[in-house]
Design a protein around this motif. Structure first.
Motif, PDB file in Angstrom:
ATOM      1  N   CYS A  73       0.857  -1.191   0.000  1.00 52.16           N
ATOM      2  CA  CYS A  73       0.000   0.000   0.000  1.00 52.16           C
ATOM      3  C   CYS A  73       0.894   1.242   0.000  1.00 52.16           C
ATOM      4  O   CYS A  73       1.876   1.317   0.735  1.00 52.16           O
ATOM      5  N   CYS A  76       0.439   2.982   3.839  1.00 50.46           N
ATOM      6  CA  CYS A  76       0.830   2.328   5.092  1.00 50.46           C
ATOM      7  C   CYS A  76       1.851   1.213   4.885  1.00 50.46           C
ATOM      8  O   CYS A  76       2.352   0.655   5.851  1.00 50.46           O
ATOM      9  N   CYS A 131      -4.313  -0.208   0.266  1.00 51.31           N
ATOM     10  CA  CYS A 131      -4.896  -1.405   0.871  1.00 51.31           C
ATOM     11  C   CYS A 131      -6.403  -1.250   0.971  1.00 51.31           C
ATOM     12  O   CYS A 131      -7.151  -2.211   0.901  1.00 51.31           O
ATOM     13  N   CYS A 135      -7.438   4.256   3.658  1.00 52.34           N
ATOM     14  CA  CYS A 135      -6.251   3.929   4.460  1.00 52.34           C
ATOM     15  C   CYS A 135      -5.732   5.192   5.148  1.00 52.34           C
ATOM     16  O   CYS A 135      -5.538   6.228   4.515  1.00 52.34           O
TER      17      CYS A 135
HETATM   18 ZN   LIG Z   1      -2.755   1.129   3.573  1.00 52.74          ZN
END
Ligand SMILES: [Zn+2]
Ligand SMILES: [Zn+2]
Length: 173
Positions: A73, A76, A131, A135
């Motif tokens: 991602c 993150c 993701c 997020c």
């Molecule tokens: Zn993420």
């Protein structure tokens, strides 16, 4: 790693003008790379459906396959995955100076299906690979993922309180 190559010999299809043929075959893809980041596909090969037709003076192609892309991602860095359906077209005229009508994947009646499938798979990677759409990303102070942390609890003594930043955003709206 073995170079993934799938060449279709168009002459062997022996299509007359106006005829078409559908081919279904597995195609191995090389690892996908975009902006220095590598992405994996979850299967060794993708089940490709290729429609070849023969309008006068050339070929027309439609390429379709399902694709599952896996990578980090962008916010993150946790593992993320995306399932999509690739659908691309290409034309290749025999004798033309028009670049639009010349396919970079066709040379001398040979269609480089492996390279074309790889290129459309790279194009299918979204510029924001996340993701999940909301997020929360990483804390800019400690680097901890804010998806797991309660934002009300997650504070640092030094630096501005993230809740004040949030209030500022609201005031600007
Ligand atoms: Zn993420
Ligand atoms: Zn933090």
């Amino acid at each position: 790693m073995a170079h993934a190559t799938t060449i279709i010999d168009l002459a062997r299809l022996s299509l007359s003008h106006g005829e078409g043929r559908r081919l279904e075959l597995p195609v191995r893809l090389e690892p996908l790379e975009l902006a220095g980041q590598s992405y994996a596909i979850s299967t060794e090969s993708v089940p490709v459906r290729l429609d070849v037709s023969r309008p006068s003076g050339g070929y027309a192609f439609r390429l379709r396959f399902p694709l599952r892309i896996e990578g980090p991602c962008m916010r993150c860095l946790e593992g993320a995955a995306l399932e999509t359906e690739v659908d691309a077209r290409e034309v290749a005229q025999d004798n033309t100076d028009d670049d639009e009508l010349r396919s970079p994947y066709v040379d001398d009646d040979q269609l480089d299906l492996g390279r074309w499938a790889h290129d459309v798979a790279v194009l299918a990677i979204p510029t924001r690979f996340l993701c999940r759409a909301d997020c929360a990303g990483l804390c800019p102070v400690c680097g901890e993922s804010l998806n797991d942390a309660d934002p009300a609890e997650h504070e640092h003594d030094s630096g501005p309180d993230p809740r004040w930043a949030k209030l500022k955003e609201l005031e600007l709206e």
